[in-house]
Scaffold this motif. Structure first.
Motif, PDB file in Angstrom:
ATOM      1  N   HIS A 178      -9.445  53.230   7.199  1.00  0.00           N
ATOM      2  CA  HIS A 178      -8.887  52.776   8.475  1.00  0.00           C
ATOM      3  C   HIS A 178      -9.828  53.027   9.647  1.00  0.00           C
ATOM      4  N   LEU A 179     -10.681  54.006   9.519  1.00  0.00           N
ATOM      5  CA  LEU A 179     -11.741  54.144  10.530  1.00  0.00           C
ATOM      6  C   LEU A 179     -12.693  52.956  10.446  1.00  0.00           C
ATOM      7  N   ASP A 180     -12.979  52.490   9.224  1.00  0.00           N
ATOM      8  CA  ASP A 180     -13.828  51.301   9.059  1.00  0.00           C
ATOM      9  C   ASP A 180     -13.188  50.079   9.717  1.00  0.00           C
ATOM     10  N   LEU A 181     -11.863  49.969   9.582  1.00  0.00           N
ATOM     11  CA  LEU A 181     -11.162  48.827  10.179  1.00  0.00           C
ATOM     12  C   LEU A 181     -11.177  48.915  11.704  1.00  0.00           C
ATOM     13  N   ALA A 184     -14.476  47.822  12.744  1.00  0.00           N
ATOM     14  CA  ALA A 184     -14.600  46.361  12.654  1.00  0.00           C
ATOM     15  C   ALA A 184     -14.015  45.698  13.899  1.00  0.00           C
ATOM     16  N   ALA A 185     -12.900  46.254  14.384  1.00  0.00           N
ATOM     17  CA  ALA A 185     -12.262  45.682  15.584  1.00  0.00           C
ATOM     18  C   ALA A 185     -13.143  45.859  16.815  1.00  0.00           C
ATOM     19  N   LEU A 186     -14.011  46.877  16.790  1.00  0.00           N
ATOM     20  CA  LEU A 186     -14.838  47.210  17.953  1.00  0.00           C
ATOM     21  C   LEU A 186     -16.232  46.597  17.904  1.00  0.00           C
ATOM     22  N   ARG A 187     -16.565  45.884  16.826  1.00  0.00           N
ATOM     23  CA  ARG A 187     -17.901  45.272  16.708  1.00  0.00           C
ATOM     24  C   ARG A 187     -18.208  44.386  17.912  1.00  0.00           C
ATOM     25  N   ASP A 189     -19.802  41.608  18.167  1.00  0.00           N
ATOM     26  CA  ASP A 189     -19.634  40.163  17.979  1.00  0.00           C
ATOM     27  C   ASP A 189     -18.163  39.756  17.915  1.00  0.00           C
ATOM     28  N   ALA A 190     -17.260  40.738  17.707  1.00  0.00           N
ATOM     29  CA  ALA A 190     -15.825  40.412  17.721  1.00  0.00           C
ATOM     30  C   ALA A 190     -15.372  39.999  19.114  1.00  0.00           C
TER      31      ALA A 190
END
Lengths: 221, 221
Positions: A178-181, A184-187, A189-190
């Motif tokens: 869930h830290l990885d997720l 991912a939300a904070l990338r 390019d998002a």
């Protein structure tokens, strides 16, 4: 202060520390139902000494929490020197969730009352501060999207902590996942997909917590 | 069944429905402290009728919840026909968080006991089922990363619901914002950074909830 006074004060501080350490250890092992008598014994101090420092178990629990939060702030401040600002931010989050899991009973006990305790509230503001600094560095380094604030991260992170407290004893990989997720939300390019709303501030969060303090009565027939 | 029996049964079902609607409305407006007498009056039925259907306020609250969850399942199933599977998944999540906000008191009351109630547990499994179907469609359409399961989504979503219950009364944009962040975490291109661990299953979640049922005693000196 005379030398005698200094010695007395050092002694008092040592006793306080011993009680905090003993209580932290026993709460961690067996939960909050451990009695204060046993804590005093484990700390090697008298019950009077314990009560002089911590007039109630609530006060003792709050002091342990403030202690732990202070350690987390120190850890975060050290990470501000890290050569990789993106990694440093996520290392800080992983560290906090790990600490919360270890001292889960203590963190759960204060979940609803943190705002009422000035010391806990101040420690919380310090954590938000260091998180904000780590986030700003990660954003400057291009490792995290720009359109996000520290309270956004903290609110998403609360979901990770929930997952940890619900599932970590079942699946040790659930927290890293869930830290990885969250990451991912904070990338950066998002951010191509803009977010609705605005980043909440610490003031928003404190205001919301104060309002939430007025809880609906629990269900009784 | 005779015509008379059928009429009686239809009448009983109508009364049950009236009580559920009245209780739902009053709980929503004023919280769970509303008394059963007032609920019966508002529903236009006698107290005896109310108690025959719902022997305790807990039973009434659980029935309202099962009702709401059933509506959410219907809503999700209708979305399975949607032409845009990616939008459909996030529309489902937005709908659920909206429903939870409206009936917040009821949802909070059962947060800790859902596993103990077979009907709530079954309704939860149905919601997980329809969420899984919506997710699978979104993944087939390439709108959501492949390396994710329904329980991953549900666990992240729990963070959104937390944010909603803590902040929605302060900032109406906080829920859309956090749904956007959840969506960012689920973007197909985010899968370039693989996730640690594995997607939890419904069985994992039920097992974890069962273990969490054994809560540490609350803090009392």
């Amino acid at each position: 202060m005379t030398q005698g006074e200094r010695a007395l004060r050092a002694d008092a501080e040592r006793n306080r520390r011993r009680v905090l350490d003993a209580a932290g250890e026993l709460f961690r092992e067996r939960g909050l139902e451990v009695g204060v008598g046993e804590i005093a014994e484990h700390a090697g101090v008298g019950r009077g000494t314990l009560f002089r420092n911590f007039p109630s178990k609530e006060a003792l629990i709050a002091a342990i929490l403030v202690d732990r939060m202070g350690e987390a702030v120190d850890f975060g401040q050290a990470l501000l020197e890290s050569a990789d600002p993106g990694e440093a931010l996520f290392e800080f989050l992983a560290e906090i969730v790990g600490r919360q899991q270890v001292d889960r009973a203590v963190f759960e006990a204060v979940a609803d009352i943190w705002l009422a305790n000035d010391e806990i509230r101040a420690a919380h503001a310090q954590i938000v501060g260091v998180l904000g600094d780590l986030l700003a560095r990660a954003q400057e380094a291009g490792a995290v999207r720009q359109d996000i604030g520290a309270m956004d991260v903290l609110m998403m992170f609360k979901g990770v902590c929930e997952a940890a407290s619900a599932f970590a004893h079942i699946d040790s990989e659930i927290v890293p996942r869930h830290l990885d997720l969250l990451r991912a939300a904070l990338r950066p390019d998002a951010a191509a997909q803009p977010l609705r709303g605005r980043a909440p501030t610490l003031e928003d969060v404190e205001r919301a917590a104060a309002k939430a303090g007025v809880k609906p009565a629990s269900a009784t027939a």
